[in-house]
Motif scaffolding. Structure first.
Motif, PDB file in Angstrom:
ATOM      1  N   ARG A  23       0.824  -1.212   0.000  1.00  0.00           N
ATOM      2  CA  ARG A  23       0.000   0.000   0.000  1.00  0.00           C
ATOM      3  C   ARG A  23       0.859   1.264   0.000  1.00  0.00           C
ATOM      4  O   ARG A  23       0.568   2.221  -0.719  1.00  0.00           O
ATOM      5  N   VAL A  24       1.932   1.265   0.777  1.00  0.00           N
ATOM      6  CA  VAL A  24       2.823   2.429   0.801  1.00  0.00           C
ATOM      7  C   VAL A  24       3.493   2.603  -0.551  1.00  0.00           C
ATOM      8  O   VAL A  24       3.622   3.726  -1.059  1.00  0.00           O
ATOM      9  N   MET A  25       3.904   1.502  -1.174  1.00  0.00           N
ATOM     10  CA  MET A  25       4.555   1.585  -2.476  1.00  0.00           C
ATOM     11  C   MET A  25       3.596   2.093  -3.546  1.00  0.00           C
ATOM     12  O   MET A  25       4.005   2.836  -4.446  1.00  0.00           O
ATOM     13  N   VAL A  26       2.334   1.717  -3.476  1.00  0.00           N
ATOM     14  CA  VAL A  26       1.348   2.209  -4.442  1.00  0.00           C
ATOM     15  C   VAL A  26       1.168   3.718  -4.278  1.00  0.00           C
ATOM     16  O   VAL A  26       1.100   4.453  -5.268  1.00  0.00           O
ATOM     17  N   VAL A  27       1.116   4.193  -3.038  1.00  0.00           N
ATOM     18  CA  VAL A  27       0.980   5.635  -2.797  1.00  0.00           C
ATOM     19  C   VAL A  27       2.198   6.372  -3.344  1.00  0.00           C
ATOM     20  O   VAL A  27       2.063   7.417  -3.999  1.00  0.00           O
ATOM     21  N   ILE A  28       3.385   5.830  -3.098  1.00  0.00           N
ATOM     22  CA  ILE A  28       4.608   6.456  -3.621  1.00  0.00           C
ATOM     23  C   ILE A  28       4.585   6.478  -5.146  1.00  0.00           C
ATOM     24  O   ILE A  28       4.952   7.475  -5.774  1.00  0.00           O
ATOM     25  N   ALA A  29       4.135   5.391  -5.758  1.00  0.00           N
ATOM     26  CA  ALA A  29       4.080   5.327  -7.220  1.00  0.00           C
ATOM     27  C   ALA A  29       3.097   6.363  -7.777  1.00  0.00           C
ATOM     28  O   ALA A  29       3.394   7.016  -8.784  1.00  0.00           O
ATOM     29  N   VAL A  30       1.956   6.522  -7.141  1.00  0.00           N
ATOM     30  CA  VAL A  30       0.972   7.513  -7.604  1.00  0.00           C
ATOM     31  C   VAL A  30       1.548   8.929  -7.475  1.00  0.00           C
ATOM     32  O   VAL A  30       1.390   9.759  -8.376  1.00  0.00           O
ATOM     33  N   ILE A  31       2.226   9.195  -6.352  1.00  0.00           N
ATOM     34  CA  ILE A  31       2.844  10.515  -6.171  1.00  0.00           C
ATOM     35  C   ILE A  31       3.896  10.756  -7.248  1.00  0.00           C
ATOM     36  O   ILE A  31       3.973  11.848  -7.827  1.00  0.00           O
ATOM     37  N   LEU A  33       3.965   9.420 -10.220  1.00  0.00           N
ATOM     38  CA  LEU A  33       3.277   9.631 -11.496  1.00  0.00           C
ATOM     39  C   LEU A  33       2.775  11.069 -11.630  1.00  0.00           C
ATOM     40  O   LEU A  33       2.909  11.690 -12.682  1.00  0.00           O
ATOM     41  N   VAL A  34       2.200  11.601 -10.561  1.00  0.00           N
ATOM     42  CA  VAL A  34       1.710  12.976 -10.593  1.00  0.00           C
ATOM     43  C   VAL A  34       2.882  13.941 -10.775  1.00  0.00           C
ATOM     44  O   VAL A  34       2.804  14.881 -11.577  1.00  0.00           O
ATOM     45  N   LEU A  35       3.971  13.684 -10.055  1.00  0.00           N
ATOM     46  CA  LEU A  35       5.147  14.540 -10.208  1.00  0.00           C
ATOM     47  C   LEU A  35       5.753  14.452 -11.597  1.00  0.00           C
ATOM     48  O   LEU A  35       6.290  15.431 -12.115  1.00  0.00           O
ATOM     49  N   ILE A  38       3.956  16.813 -13.822  1.00  0.00           N
ATOM     50  CA  ILE A  38       4.215  18.218 -13.504  1.00  0.00           C
ATOM     51  C   ILE A  38       5.633  18.624 -13.882  1.00  0.00           C
ATOM     52  O   ILE A  38       5.853  19.684 -14.448  1.00  0.00           O
ATOM     53  N   SER A  39       6.592  17.761 -13.544  1.00  0.00           N
ATOM     54  CA  SER A  39       7.998  18.115 -13.781  1.00  0.00           C
ATOM     55  C   SER A  39       8.485  17.583 -15.130  1.00  0.00           C
ATOM     56  O   SER A  39       7.893  16.673 -15.698  1.00  0.00           O
ATOM     57  N   PRO A  40       9.590  18.133 -15.612  1.00  0.00           N
ATOM     58  CA  PRO A  40      10.123  17.661 -16.897  1.00  0.00           C
ATOM     59  C   PRO A  40      10.924  16.363 -16.781  1.00  0.00           C
ATOM     60  O   PRO A  40      11.408  15.847 -17.775  1.00  0.00           O
TER      61      PRO A  40
END
Length: 134
Positions: A23-31, A33-35, A38-40
């Motif tokens: 569950r923690v790894m999925v949250v990190i992966a989603v973060i 992906l969002v980053l 946003i970032s290059p």
């Protein structure tokens, strides 16, 4: 498609499933992906998919003792960090309802409820009594 999914999930009995590490790894992966949107940095995108792939590997793995061992290692090390921050939180929230005094004899910290007026405090460690106002 329905038949394929039925056969796929029928073979998953005995798989490890989701745990705290997954569950923690999925949250990190989603973060990540969002980053990555946003970032290059396109590297974040690939790192996120590698983490997601590893999460699915862990969930569908039938090697339960190995996955359990990995999760126990993760929980043991993250509980120290979580405990540190909850200790800080408890320290700040506890000061609203309690006053903390140090015993003049041994230095033991003693927690006394606020708003009780003058109280005689007996140290549980050395037995010395002293009077303080709460």
């Amino acid at each position: 498609m329905k038949d394929f999914l039925y056969r796929f999930f029928r073979g998953r009995y005995g798989a490890y499933g989701s745990d705290r590490m997954t569950r923690v790894m999925v949250v990190i992966a989603v973060i990540l992906l969002v980053l990555s949107f946003i970032s290059p940095l396109s590297l974040l995108y690939y790192v996120a998919f590698i983490i997601l792939f590893y999460c699915y590997f862990r969930m569908f793995s039938k090697n339960i003792p190995a996955r359990y061992k990995e999760n126990e290692f993760f929980v043991k090390h993250t509980d120290k960090v979580i405990g540190f921050f909850t200790g800080i939180k408890d320290k700040f929230t506890g000061h609203k309802a309690y006053h903390i005094y140090k015993c003049p004899g041994c230095g033991q910290k003693i927690r006394i409820p606020r708003g009780k007026g003058k109280v005689a405090i007996r140290c549980p460690k050395c037995g010395r009594e002293f009077v303080k106002r709460t």
